[in-house]
Design an enzyme around this catalytic site. Structure first.
Site, PDB file in Angstrom:
ATOM      1  N   CYS A 114       0.947  -1.590  -0.418  1.00 61.50           N
ATOM      2  CA  CYS A 114      -0.591   0.197   0.290  1.00 61.50           C
ATOM      3  C   CYS A 114       0.657   0.794  -0.187  1.00 61.50           C
ATOM      4  O   CYS A 114       0.380   2.244  -0.279  1.00 61.50           O
ATOM      5  CB  CYS A 114      -1.405  -0.277   1.080  1.00 61.50           C
ATOM      6  N   HIS A 250      -3.339   7.442   1.350  1.00 64.65           N
ATOM      7  CA  HIS A 250      -3.693   6.234   1.305  1.00 64.65           C
ATOM      8  C   HIS A 250      -5.677   6.126   1.557  1.00 64.65           C
ATOM      9  O   HIS A 250      -5.208   6.045   3.498  1.00 64.65           O
ATOM     10  CB  HIS A 250      -2.831   5.405   1.855  1.00 64.65           C
ATOM     11  N   ASN A 280     -10.498  -0.261  -0.169  1.00 59.89           N
ATOM     12  CA  ASN A 280      -8.602  -0.508  -0.195  1.00 59.89           C
ATOM     13  C   ASN A 280      -8.055  -0.611  -1.778  1.00 59.89           C
ATOM     14  O   ASN A 280      -7.790  -1.604  -1.786  1.00 59.89           O
ATOM     15  CB  ASN A 280      -8.059  -0.395   0.665  1.00 59.89           C
TER      16      ASN A 280
HETATM   17  O1  UT7 Z   1      -3.896  -0.619   3.176  1.00 54.75           O
HETATM   18  C1  UT7 Z   1      -2.970  -1.332   4.006  1.00 54.75           C
HETATM   19  C2  UT7 Z   1      -3.352  -0.910   5.597  1.00 54.75           C
HETATM   20  N1  UT7 Z   1      -4.466  -1.555   6.528  1.00 54.75           N
HETATM   21  C3  UT7 Z   1      -4.752  -0.896   6.948  1.00 54.75           C
HETATM   22  O2  UT7 Z   1      -5.317   0.139   7.516  1.00 54.75           O
HETATM   23  C4  UT7 Z   1      -6.564  -1.473   7.430  1.00 54.75           C
HETATM   24  C5  UT7 Z   1      -6.804  -1.051   8.673  1.00 54.75           C
HETATM   25  N2  UT7 Z   1      -7.662  -1.503   9.881  1.00 54.75           N
HETATM   26  C6  UT7 Z   1      -8.915  -1.324   9.840  1.00 54.75           C
HETATM   27  O3  UT7 Z   1      -8.908  -0.646   8.813  1.00 54.75           O
HETATM   28  C7  UT7 Z   1      -9.858  -1.799  10.810  1.00 54.75           C
HETATM   29  O4  UT7 Z   1      -8.977  -2.327  11.736  1.00 54.75           O
HETATM   30  C8  UT7 Z   1     -10.685  -2.863  10.567  1.00 54.75           C
HETATM   31  C9  UT7 Z   1     -12.075  -2.242   9.070  1.00 54.75           C
HETATM   32  C10 UT7 Z   1      -9.580  -3.790   9.280  1.00 54.75           C
HETATM   33  C11 UT7 Z   1     -11.126  -3.475  11.581  1.00 54.75           C
HETATM   34  O5  UT7 Z   1     -11.738  -2.336  12.439  1.00 54.75           O
HETATM   35  P1  UT7 Z   1     -11.870  -2.324  13.869  1.00 54.75           P
HETATM   36  O6  UT7 Z   1     -12.485  -1.443  14.666  1.00 54.75           O
HETATM   37  O7  UT7 Z   1     -10.593  -2.826  14.042  1.00 54.75           O
HETATM   38  O8  UT7 Z   1     -12.457  -3.872  13.824  1.00 54.75           O
HETATM   39  P2  UT7 Z   1     -12.012  -4.929  14.693  1.00 54.75           P
HETATM   40  O9  UT7 Z   1     -11.066  -6.019  13.937  1.00 54.75           O
HETATM   41  O10 UT7 Z   1     -11.245  -4.799  16.015  1.00 54.75           O
HETATM   42  O11 UT7 Z   1     -12.951  -6.121  14.414  1.00 54.75           O
HETATM   43  C12 UT7 Z   1     -14.449  -5.558  15.447  1.00 54.75           C
HETATM   44  C13 UT7 Z   1     -15.629  -6.885  15.985  1.00 54.75           C
HETATM   45  C14 UT7 Z   1     -14.665  -8.063  15.400  1.00 54.75           C
HETATM   46  O12 UT7 Z   1     -15.756  -8.829  16.463  1.00 54.75           O
HETATM   47  P3  UT7 Z   1     -15.618  -8.998  17.778  1.00 54.75           P
HETATM   48  O13 UT7 Z   1     -14.750 -10.359  18.164  1.00 54.75           O
HETATM   49  O14 UT7 Z   1     -15.765  -7.882  18.527  1.00 54.75           O
HETATM   50  O15 UT7 Z   1     -16.903 -10.272  18.483  1.00 54.75           O
HETATM   51  C15 UT7 Z   1     -14.707  -8.970  14.416  1.00 54.75           C
HETATM   52  O16 UT7 Z   1     -14.632 -10.281  14.297  1.00 54.75           O
HETATM   53  O17 UT7 Z   1     -16.117  -6.720  14.243  1.00 54.75           O
HETATM   54  C16 UT7 Z   1     -15.751  -7.958  13.950  1.00 54.75           C
HETATM   55  N3  UT7 Z   1     -15.881  -8.568  12.340  1.00 54.75           N
HETATM   56  C17 UT7 Z   1     -17.059  -7.966  11.609  1.00 54.75           C
HETATM   57  N4  UT7 Z   1     -18.249  -8.125  11.492  1.00 54.75           N
HETATM   58  C18 UT7 Z   1     -19.181  -7.557  10.764  1.00 54.75           C
HETATM   59  C19 UT7 Z   1     -14.832  -7.593  10.503  1.00 54.75           C
HETATM   60  N5  UT7 Z   1     -15.029  -7.947  10.547  1.00 54.75           N
HETATM   61  C20 UT7 Z   1     -16.335  -7.738  10.396  1.00 54.75           C
HETATM   62  C21 UT7 Z   1     -17.597  -7.716   8.985  1.00 54.75           C
HETATM   63  N6  UT7 Z   1     -18.359  -7.370   9.554  1.00 54.75           N
HETATM   64  N7  UT7 Z   1     -16.862  -7.651   7.624  1.00 54.75           N
END
Ligand code: UT7
Length: 323
Positions: A114, A250, A280
């Site tokens: 990225c 980005h 992304n």
């Molecule tokens: O370009 C390269 C660099 N990449 C990035 O910059 C991405 C960086 N990370 C992010 O953008 C965020 O961390 C995400 C969008 C990937 C995730 O957001 P988050 O607020 O960090 O959520 P999380 O990973 O802490 O997950 C929260 C909850 C989890 O459930 P529990 O464990 O709290 O019960 C996940 O299982 O959301 C759940 N979850 C989803 N729920 C519904 C994860 N993906 C999904 C989904 N739909 N698609």
């Protein structure tokens, strides 16, 4: 007299197929609401069957060349940032070179995931400043849909396909921040973090593999490292946040974009945001955003722009340029 690498053309291409968040609700335990709230993404484009990264790159490049008013054979070097090249080799850059009918100069890929476009811009700038090239075509192009695990809701809803391109030309400047062109670059990587964002396949394993990400961990690194590299690049360029017209970040997650702007002390009114429409697109996201914003009339000649990106590696960096 100082030589500067000045943007003289920008172009982009997005595949025809647009996929809204609701599409994922059919096969995954997810919702439009979750995807919008956690990432800011509303839709993304996916390449058609048989549509290659080099196809997207070629279309973006043609648009950039047309805006610059030059032919591909007036280009000395073509630098293509991608992690999703058509083949293991030759480079996707040489595919694009052939597609454009460019029979002179040299072409190569840059792979920094990225952060790829920041790395490619930095390479292109170095080629121009060292006198090795007068005109460089810099492209970011990806088909991340090819490396998605469609059963993994934590990754497959976040990425999209697309391409963006810039033409850079050597021009004389005064050596001050008022010059048009690239004013500074700042690159970093730290391979100790390779396990938080990677593809679990490759040539040696004889598989293509799928993207794997510990999103929360990447998120944690992102805001801190992005603000730091942007500030370092601004310091090298001799400018402050008061001078900045636009941040073109980005486009991975609206919350990362907002957090970085806040940490830099800049209002969202000065940030170009396309993540809602593109998702992304990895190395393509910054040139896509630059081209779209220029087309919208958001960014104009003379504007001071800070771009910043982070991705797998981890690799990250920033570029300050005057449009
Ligand atoms: O370009 C390269 C660099 N990449 C990035 O910059 C991405 C960086 N990370 C992010 O953008 C965020 O961390 C995400 C969008 C990937 C995730 O957001 P988050 O607020 O960090 O959520 P999380 O990973 O802490 O997950 C929260 C909850 C989890 O459930 P529990 O464990 O709290 O019960 C996940 O299982 O959301 C759940 N979850 C989803 N729920 C519904 C994860 N993906 C999904 C989904 N739909 N698609």
């Amino acid at each position: 007299m100082t030589i500067r690498a000045v943007v003289t053309g920008a172009g982009h291409y997005l595949p025809e197929r647009v996929v809204p968040n609701s599409e994922f609700e059919k096969s995954l335990d997810t919702s439009d609401e979750w995807i919008r709230a956690r990432s800011g993404i509303e839709r993304r484009h996916f390449a058609a069957e048989g549509e290659l990264t080099s196809d997207l790159a070629t279309k973006a490049a043609r648009n950039a060349l047309a805006q610059a008013g030059i032919d591909a054979n007036q280009i000395d070097a073509l630098v293509l940032a991608t992690s999703t090249a058509d083949l293991t080799f030759p480079s996707a850059a040489t595919m694009v070179q052939a597609n454009l009918g460019m029979t002179r100069g040299f072409a190569f890929d840059v792979q920094a995931v990225c952060a790829g476009f920041a790395y490619a811009l930095s390479n292109a700038n170095a080629l121009i400043l060292s006198g090795q090239a007068k005109r460089v075509l810099v492209i970011g192009a990806e088909t991340f849909s090819r490396i998605m695990d469609w059963t993994d809701r934590s990754t497959c809803v976040l990425f999209g396909d697309g391409a963006g391109a810039l033409v850079l030309e050597a021009q004389e400047g005064q050596g001050t921040p008022e010059d048009r062109g690239i004013l500074s670059t700042d690159l970093h990587s730290d391979g100790r973090h390779r396990d938080i964002l990677y593809v679990d396949g490759g040539v040696s394993t004889q598989t293509t593999g799928y993207l794997r990400m510990q999103g929360r961990e990447v998120f944690r690194h992102a805001i801190e490292k992005l603000a730091a590299t942007a500030n370092a690049a601004m310091e090298k360029a001799g400018v402050t946040t008061d001078d900045v017209d636009w941040i073109v970040p980005h486009q991975a997650n609206i919350r990362i974009i907002q957090g970085t702007a806040k940490k830099m002390g800049l209002p969202m009114a000065k940030v170009v945001v396309t993540v809602q429409d593109h998702g992304n697109t990895s190395a393509a996201s910054i040139p896509l955003a630059l081209s779209v914003a220029s087309e919208r009339g958001q960014i104009a000649p003379g504007d001071l722009i800070v771009t910043e990106a982070i991705g797998g590696g981890l690799a990250w960096g920033a570029v300050v340029l005057r449009w």
